[in-house]
Design a protein around this motif. Sequence first.
Motif, short mmCIF file in Angstrom:
data_model
loop_
_atom_site.label_atom_id
_atom_site.label_comp_id
_atom_site.label_asym_id
_atom_site.label_seq_id
_atom_site.Cartn_x
_atom_site.Cartn_y
_atom_site.Cartn_z
N ALA A 113 34.38 38.40 44.51
CA ALA A 113 33.25 37.62 43.98
C ALA A 113 33.73 36.63 42.92
O ALA A 113 33.25 35.49 42.87
N PHE A 114 34.70 37.03 42.09
CA PHE A 114 35.23 36.11 41.11
C PHE A 114 35.96 34.96 41.79
O PHE A 114 35.85 33.81 41.36
N ILE A 115 36.70 35.25 42.84
CA ILE A 115 37.40 34.19 43.57
C ILE A 115 36.39 33.21 44.18
O ILE A 115 36.59 31.99 44.14
N ALA A 116 35.30 33.72 44.71
CA ALA A 116 34.26 32.84 45.25
C ALA A 116 33.63 32.00 44.14
O ALA A 116 33.36 30.81 44.33
N PHE A 117 33.40 32.61 42.99
CA PHE A 117 32.86 31.87 41.85
C PHE A 117 33.84 30.80 41.40
O PHE A 117 33.45 29.68 41.07
N ALA A 118 35.12 31.14 41.38
CA ALA A 118 36.14 30.17 40.97
C ALA A 118 36.19 29.00 41.95
O ALA A 118 36.38 27.85 41.55
N ARG A 119 35.99 29.29 43.21
CA ARG A 119 35.94 28.22 44.22
C ARG A 119 34.74 27.32 43.95
O ARG A 119 34.83 26.11 44.03
N TYR A 120 33.63 27.93 43.63
CA TYR A 120 32.42 27.16 43.34
C TYR A 120 32.63 26.27 42.12
O TYR A 120 32.13 25.16 42.05
N ARG A 121 33.40 26.75 41.15
CA ARG A 121 33.68 25.99 39.93
C ARG A 121 34.89 25.07 40.08
O ARG A 121 35.36 24.51 39.11
N SER A 122 35.42 24.95 41.30
CA SER A 122 36.54 24.06 41.64
C SER A 122 37.81 24.41 40.88
O SER A 122 38.56 23.52 40.45
N MET A 123 38.08 25.68 40.72
CA MET A 123 39.31 26.13 40.08
C MET A 123 40.42 26.18 41.12
O MET A 123 40.17 26.36 42.31
N ARG A 124 41.64 26.03 40.67
CA ARG A 124 42.78 26.12 41.57
C ARG A 124 43.00 27.57 41.98
O ARG A 124 42.52 28.50 41.33
N ARG A 125 43.76 27.77 43.05
CA ARG A 125 43.97 29.12 43.58
C ARG A 125 44.66 30.03 42.59
O ARG A 125 44.30 31.19 42.45
N TYR A 126 45.69 29.53 41.94
CA TYR A 126 46.42 30.35 40.97
C TYR A 126 45.49 30.78 39.84
O TYR A 126 45.49 31.94 39.44
N GLU A 127 44.69 29.87 39.34
CA GLU A 127 43.77 30.21 38.25
C GLU A 127 42.75 31.24 38.70
O GLU A 127 42.42 32.17 37.96
N SER A 128 42.24 31.08 39.92
CA SER A 128 41.24 32.03 40.40
C SER A 128 41.85 33.41 40.65
O SER A 128 41.22 34.43 40.40
N LEU A 129 43.10 33.45 41.11
CA LEU A 129 43.76 34.73 41.34
C LEU A 129 44.01 35.45 40.02
O LEU A 129 43.70 36.64 39.88
N VAL A 130 44.54 34.75 39.04
CA VAL A 130 44.79 35.36 37.73
C VAL A 130 43.47 35.78 37.09
O VAL A 130 43.34 36.87 36.52
N GLY A 131 42.45 34.93 37.18
CA GLY A 131 41.14 35.27 36.63
C GLY A 131 40.54 36.49 37.30
O GLY A 131 39.96 37.36 36.62
N ALA A 132 40.67 36.58 38.62
CA ALA A 132 40.13 37.74 39.34
C ALA A 132 40.83 39.03 38.92
O ALA A 132 40.18 40.05 38.70
N LEU A 133 42.14 38.97 38.80
CA LEU A 133 42.87 40.18 38.40
C LEU A 133 42.55 40.58 36.96
O LEU A 133 42.43 41.77 36.66
N CYS A 134 42.41 39.59 36.08
CA CYS A 134 42.03 39.91 34.69
C CYS A 134 40.62 40.50 34.63
O CYS A 134 40.35 41.43 33.88
N TYR A 135 39.74 39.96 35.42
CA TYR A 135 38.36 40.45 35.46
C TYR A 135 38.29 41.87 36.02
O TYR A 135 37.62 42.75 35.47
N VAL A 136 39.01 42.11 37.10
CA VAL A 136 38.95 43.42 37.76
C VAL A 136 39.64 44.50 36.95
O VAL A 136 39.12 45.62 36.83
N PHE A 137 40.78 44.19 36.37
CA PHE A 137 41.55 45.21 35.67
C PHE A 137 41.41 45.13 34.17
O PHE A 137 42.27 45.58 33.42
#
Length: 182
Positions: free
Chosen positions: A152-176
């Motif tokens: 869900a964070f990755i989908a949100f990051a896509r909606y906010r036009s974030m790059r893949r690396y940023e969305s991946l790091v953000g998702a992992l920080c959010y989840v863990f």
Amino acid sequence: MVTSSSGERICDVRSEVSRNNSLYRLTAWFAGGRKGIVNFYSIVFLLVLLCVFATLFLYGKSIIPKTDGLQQGYTYFVYVGEWLRSLFPSLISTGAVPMWEPSMGYGADVFSTIGSSFADPFNWISVFVPSRFAEYAYGATVIARLYCAGLAFIAFARYRSMRRYESLVGALCYVFAGSSVV
């Protein structure tokens, strides 16, 4: 296709509309490249999950937190499974849905007390799990919730036009983050 008066092609309206469609953009962004961000996230998620929960797995401890996870989440998980399994026999024998539970406190309405647990699709798995295996099933749903939160964070990051690396790091920080793991 739209053409100018000289016959020059301006654009293909159908392809432009489909490319601007948000669902098309979202799926193309997820599947982009050879592996895609979802596959990469899944692999990294499993590696980090093993690192974070390795001590629990090695010492045979449960993944269920002792606070609300055990006292509410697990208890409601088991109750939802038992209630849904008893629903069909109750409907056949009495024609009524059991709405009152005398064993909750001094007696309580089932839906007003734990209504949010019925709305959680992860709790529906408890219908298929006997109560003696509910701890393992609830632990699996905890991991599935963490995984889906990252998606869900990755989908949100896509909606906010974030790059893949940023969305991946953000998702992992959010989840863990500490609040979700502890």
